[in-house]
Motif scaffolding. Sequence first.
Motif, PDB file in Angstrom:
ATOM      1  N   ASN A  44      49.351  30.744   0.089  1.00 46.38           N
ATOM      2  CA  ASN A  44      48.208  30.791   1.016  1.00 46.38           C
ATOM      3  C   ASN A  44      47.502  32.143   0.947  1.00 46.38           C
ATOM      4  O   ASN A  44      47.240  32.784   1.947  1.00 46.38           O
ATOM      5  CB  ASN A  44      48.659  30.498   2.449  1.00 46.38           C
ATOM      6  CG  ASN A  44      49.176  29.095   2.598  1.00 46.38           C
ATOM      7  OD1 ASN A  44      48.783  28.197   1.874  1.00 46.38           O
ATOM      8  ND2 ASN A  44      50.075  28.892   3.536  1.00 46.38           N
ATOM      9  N   ARG A  45      47.202  32.592  -0.266  1.00 42.73           N
ATOM     10  CA  ARG A  45      46.590  33.895  -0.479  1.00 42.73           C
ATOM     11  C   ARG A  45      45.309  33.743  -1.273  1.00 42.73           C
ATOM     12  O   ARG A  45      45.248  32.967  -2.213  1.00 42.73           O
ATOM     13  CB  ARG A  45      47.574  34.784  -1.239  1.00 42.73           C
ATOM     14  CG  ARG A  45      47.140  36.225  -1.307  1.00 42.73           C
ATOM     15  CD  ARG A  45      48.113  37.023  -2.112  1.00 42.73           C
ATOM     16  NE  ARG A  45      47.769  36.809  -3.516  1.00 42.73           N
ATOM     17  CZ  ARG A  45      48.449  37.284  -4.530  1.00 42.73           C
ATOM     18  NH1 ARG A  45      49.557  37.928  -4.327  1.00 42.73           N
ATOM     19  NH2 ARG A  45      48.053  37.084  -5.761  1.00 42.73           N
ATOM     20  N   GLU A  46      44.318  34.519  -0.905  1.00 42.71           N
ATOM     21  CA  GLU A  46      43.063  34.554  -1.649  1.00 42.71           C
ATOM     22  C   GLU A  46      43.285  35.294  -2.966  1.00 42.71           C
ATOM     23  O   GLU A  46      44.182  36.126  -3.077  1.00 42.71           O
ATOM     24  CB  GLU A  46      41.993  35.283  -0.834  1.00 42.71           C
ATOM     25  CG  GLU A  46      41.535  34.536   0.411  1.00 42.71           C
ATOM     26  CD  GLU A  46      40.657  33.351   0.070  1.00 42.71           C
ATOM     27  OE1 GLU A  46      39.892  33.422  -0.912  1.00 42.71           O
ATOM     28  OE2 GLU A  46      40.746  32.343   0.776  1.00 42.71           O
TER      29      GLU A  46
END
Length: 84
Positions: A44-46
């Motif tokens: 869940n990381r950009e």
Amino acid sequence: MSQSLRKMVMGSVAAGVLLGLAAPVLAQTAPVAEWEQPEVVGVNREPMKATFFNFESRDLALKGDTSASKRFLSLDGTWDFKFS
């Protein structure tokens, strides 16, 4: 030892052996937590990117090409670390 007691003991031994053989198989099929998997490096990381850059002039900033700036330094390539 009575016949029924002997059957019960043998049944317990057989069940223990079957469980002992099945335990490694059950352990392999259990899902592994994400933090235990070394190939998972982000959840869940950009995507990583620089959010700010100082250009020398307004004209260079309007072009938006950071690699054309003399303040640009690429960190790609071979790194030489000294471990001590």
